[in-house]
Write an enzyme that holds these catalytic residues in place. Sequence first.
Site, PDB file in Angstrom:
ATOM      1  N   ARG A 180      74.361  32.593 -34.089  1.00 12.15           N
ATOM      2  CA  ARG A 180      74.653  33.122 -32.754  1.00 12.15           C
ATOM      3  C   ARG A 180      75.067  34.579 -32.778  1.00 12.15           C
ATOM      4  O   ARG A 180      75.289  35.176 -31.715  1.00 12.15           O
ATOM      5  CB  ARG A 180      75.747  32.275 -32.100  1.00 12.15           C
ATOM      6  CG  ARG A 180      75.460  30.776 -32.152  1.00 12.15           C
ATOM      7  CD  ARG A 180      76.711  29.967 -32.068  1.00 12.15           C
ATOM      8  NE  ARG A 180      76.519  28.572 -32.477  1.00 12.15           N
ATOM      9  CZ  ARG A 180      76.525  28.148 -33.730  1.00 12.15           C
ATOM     10  NH1 ARG A 180      76.711  29.022 -34.722  1.00 12.15           N
ATOM     11  NH2 ARG A 180      76.334  26.883 -34.003  1.00 12.15           N
ATOM     12  N   LYS A 222      73.361  25.347 -20.072  1.00 11.81           N
ATOM     13  CA  LYS A 222      74.690  24.771 -20.340  1.00 11.81           C
ATOM     14  C   LYS A 222      75.767  25.850 -20.476  1.00 11.81           C
ATOM     15  O   LYS A 222      76.837  25.743 -19.875  1.00 11.81           O
ATOM     16  CB  LYS A 222      74.620  23.892 -21.592  1.00 11.81           C
ATOM     17  CG  LYS A 222      75.850  23.067 -21.836  1.00 11.81           C
ATOM     18  CD  LYS A 222      76.849  23.824 -22.657  1.00 11.81           C
ATOM     19  CE  LYS A 222      78.109  22.997 -22.863  1.00 11.81           C
ATOM     20  NZ  LYS A 222      79.085  23.743 -23.665  1.00 11.81           N
ATOM     21  N   PRO A 239      78.509  21.406 -16.149  1.00 11.30           N
ATOM     22  CA  PRO A 239      77.717  21.597 -17.361  1.00 11.30           C
ATOM     23  C   PRO A 239      77.327  20.249 -17.969  1.00 11.30           C
ATOM     24  O   PRO A 239      78.135  19.317 -17.974  1.00 11.30           O
ATOM     25  CB  PRO A 239      78.665  22.345 -18.307  1.00 11.30           C
ATOM     26  CG  PRO A 239      79.756  22.893 -17.430  1.00 11.30           C
ATOM     27  CD  PRO A 239      79.868  21.951 -16.276  1.00 11.30           C
ATOM     28  N   ASP A 241      76.398  18.737 -21.433  1.00 11.28           N
ATOM     29  CA  ASP A 241      76.326  18.902 -22.885  1.00 11.28           C
ATOM     30  C   ASP A 241      75.961  17.549 -23.491  1.00 11.28           C
ATOM     31  O   ASP A 241      75.606  16.615 -22.775  1.00 11.28           O
ATOM     32  CB  ASP A 241      77.667  19.404 -23.423  1.00 11.28           C
ATOM     33  CG  ASP A 241      78.689  18.291 -23.420  1.00 11.28           C
ATOM     34  OD1 ASP A 241      78.784  17.594 -22.403  1.00 11.28           O
ATOM     35  OD2 ASP A 241      79.368  18.083 -24.428  1.00 11.28           O
TER      36      ASP A 241
END
Length: 284
Positions: A180, A222, A239, A241
């Site tokens: 990331r 998300k 959201p 998940d």
Amino acid sequence: MRILIADDFSLDKIAASGQCFRALPLGGGAFRFITGGHLLYIRPAGPDLSNAPGTFEASCTEEEWAAVWAPYFDLGRDYAAIRRAVPESDAWMHRAAVEGQGLRILRQDPWETLITFILSQRKSIPAIKASVELLCAACGRPLTGGSTGGAGQPVYAFPTPQALAGLSDTALAACKPGYRAPYLRAAAVRVISGEVDLAALARLDDSALLAALKGLYGVGEKVARCTALFGYGRLGLAPVDTWIEKVITRAYGGRDPFPGYGAAAGVVQQYAFFWALNHKAQLS
DNA sequence: CACCAGGTATACG
DNA sequence: CGTATACATGGT
């Protein structure tokens, strides 16, 4: 100072709810919270009824409580009313709401929310917390006031976009963002350039806000929803998940119950997420 | 050692 | 549109 909180308010559940990653349990019911350059130590004063209305001892002034912490804990909203509006006819959600009494949707800084939830993808909550702390220690401003993070360690503010962008590749990698890292860098660059103005996004409606957030590299549906919910107070957004997906599949036969809660969908989702975290075996 | 963790970008039909 | 796969790293 001492503060009376009449609504649902559980420090314990809020800190363990996976919406913020720097809330630190200090033992004895006390917790440390950080937002922006502000540091708060808070604990129940007197017998801790946990969920019920009660008094709390907080380390800040009344002015700072009113200006910073009351908005942060979203104290202007009646969460007991939201909780009680989950009908018994929705038995699964009703149980989750009962167990989640005291949870609140924190109004966090949009930049910190964006970055921490970019970091969160495909990580466990403990791993997210560790990575966020490394990032703060690597390039966050030390907070003054003789405060410590325990063991005499200084406490650091969440890094500015400039500070994050200033990290070398190796220094950033040492914060364990894994794959990331380029997502974090890209977000910092676009905020610094002004191409994305996080404060200005607050004026957009939900769908425009989500679209703007999803325009960032590494931000999908998300993470956009988490940022909108926890960083912009968009309580109607829920959201989805891996855990909420299991709830929808296992407990609701594939029919997503959250949109049905309208403007409170995000709060109800948080009750469901908290329940899932605490009863993992029953969903696997 | 497999498998999963508050997913997303990318490549392919 | 939809589905399949790679991805850093740590924990169980």
